[in-house]
Enzyme design. Sequence first.
Site, mmCIF file in Angstrom:
data_model
loop_
_atom_site.group_PDB
_atom_site.id
_atom_site.type_symbol
_atom_site.label_atom_id
_atom_site.label_comp_id
_atom_site.label_asym_id
_atom_site.label_seq_id
_atom_site.Cartn_x
_atom_site.Cartn_y
_atom_site.Cartn_z
ATOM 1 N N ASP A 18 0.502 29.270 41.666
ATOM 2 C CA ASP A 18 0.848 30.668 41.992
ATOM 3 C C ASP A 18 1.092 30.839 43.488
ATOM 4 O OD1 ASP A 18 1.337 33.335 41.486
ATOM 5 O OD2 ASP A 18 -0.772 33.906 41.677
ATOM 6 N N ASN A 66 5.439 36.292 32.317
ATOM 7 C CA ASN A 66 6.523 36.092 33.300
ATOM 8 C C ASN A 66 7.907 36.304 32.671
ATOM 9 O OD1 ASN A 66 4.885 33.223 34.879
ATOM 10 N ND2 ASN A 66 4.706 35.404 35.376
HETATM 11 C C1 IPE Z 1 0.367 32.970 36.601
HETATM 12 O O1 IPE Z 1 0.844 33.574 37.766
HETATM 13 C C2 IPE Z 1 1.475 32.251 35.885
HETATM 14 C C3 IPE Z 1 2.005 31.086 36.568
HETATM 15 C C4 IPE Z 1 1.599 30.585 37.689
HETATM 16 C C5 IPE Z 1 3.079 30.424 35.867
HETATM 17 P P1 IPE Z 1 1.281 35.104 37.798
HETATM 18 O O2 IPE Z 1 1.731 35.369 39.168
HETATM 19 O O3 IPE Z 1 2.234 35.399 36.697
HETATM 20 O O4 IPE Z 1 -0.081 35.849 37.476
HETATM 21 P P2 IPE Z 1 -0.530 37.317 37.814
HETATM 22 O O5 IPE Z 1 0.625 38.220 37.469
HETATM 23 O O6 IPE Z 1 -0.839 37.358 39.272
HETATM 24 O O7 IPE Z 1 -1.747 37.544 36.977
HETATM 25 C C1 IPE Z 2 4.172 31.481 40.528
HETATM 26 O O1 IPE Z 2 4.588 32.161 41.642
HETATM 27 C C2 IPE Z 2 5.309 30.909 39.758
HETATM 28 C C3 IPE Z 2 5.647 31.694 38.554
HETATM 29 C C4 IPE Z 2 4.924 32.654 38.050
HETATM 30 C C5 IPE Z 2 6.894 31.371 37.895
HETATM 31 P P1 IPE Z 2 4.851 33.719 41.614
HETATM 32 O O2 IPE Z 2 6.297 33.931 41.317
HETATM 33 O O3 IPE Z 2 3.919 34.446 40.723
HETATM 34 O O4 IPE Z 2 4.553 34.061 43.138
HETATM 35 P P2 IPE Z 2 3.800 35.344 43.693
HETATM 36 O O5 IPE Z 2 2.489 35.444 42.983
HETATM 37 O O6 IPE Z 2 4.702 36.517 43.420
HETATM 38 O O7 IPE Z 2 3.640 35.058 45.137
HETATM 39 MG MG MG Z 3 2.033 35.241 41.054
#
Ligand code: IPE
Ligand code: IPE
Ligand code: MG
Length: 231
Positions: A18, A66
């Site tokens: 993340d 996502n």
């Molecule tokens: C979790 O990250 C999913 C992945 C890393 C693929 P998110 O960014 O989607 O999680 P939340 O929204 O902060 O809970």
């Molecule tokens: C994690 O990074 C990767 C995916 C969920 C695909 P994020 O896209 O959630 O990155 P942040 O949390 O917005 O920084």
């Molecule tokens: Mg994230």
Amino acid sequence: MRGDAETGLPRHVAVIMDGNGRWAQRRLLPRSAGHRAGMNRMLSLVDHMFQRGVQYVTLYALSTENLSRPKEELDGLYSLIRRYFAENTRKLKEKSVRLKVIGERALLPDDVRVLIEEGERETAEGERGVLLLAIAYGSRQELIRAVNRVKHNVVITEEDVSAALDTAGVPEPDLLIRTGKELRLSNFLLWQAAYAELYFSGKMFPDFTNRDLDKALEEFKNRHRRYGLVE
Ligand code: IPE
Ligand code: IPE
Ligand code: MG
């Protein structure tokens, strides 16, 4: 057996990758640049983990939730996933690493699904390690799938549920790492991580270096796993 008794290393490491979006935003770059940087970091990290002797690596790449992100971001992520399979299936095969995708692949574009199937087929003989990619993955949805598979059993055991999950046959993670500063599981491996050691890093995923991973492995060695017993 949990973990590796000889080296003290986790046998199975799961990573919630993340922070890609925030990494990019802080640099005034589009979120897609963060996902690209995250992918490059991931390639090196995976090699490093298998070199260190970890046998199973599970990466949370795309959650069920996502899938509701804006189309533009999602299309960019699918393109990265396409590129990943096109460029890495052969390399994984050469390294004798078996690829396994967990999640609801029916939710993915057809061509991505085909690439996933090819990747799994091509690497099926890999014996050195297993790389599990969680794509369109949600743990609750996985549990519902599992329960529907076993619901006709008269008595349902823990083993029945474990064997009906997408991760069937894979030992539970010993160490679960989340980068990106958030302290939550976000629908990842809720059943499998029941006794995983949790490790949270404040670094955004593209900044999480191989040395940072080594630090997490070292910390794991010093954790006392009691499994509810008295020591
Ligand atoms: C979790 O990250 C999913 C992945 C890393 C693929 P998110 O960014 O989607 O999680 P939340 O929204 O902060 O809970
Ligand atoms: C994690 O990074 C990767 C995916 C969920 C695909 P994020 O896209 O959630 O990155 P942040 O949390 O917005 O920084
Ligand atoms: Mg994230």
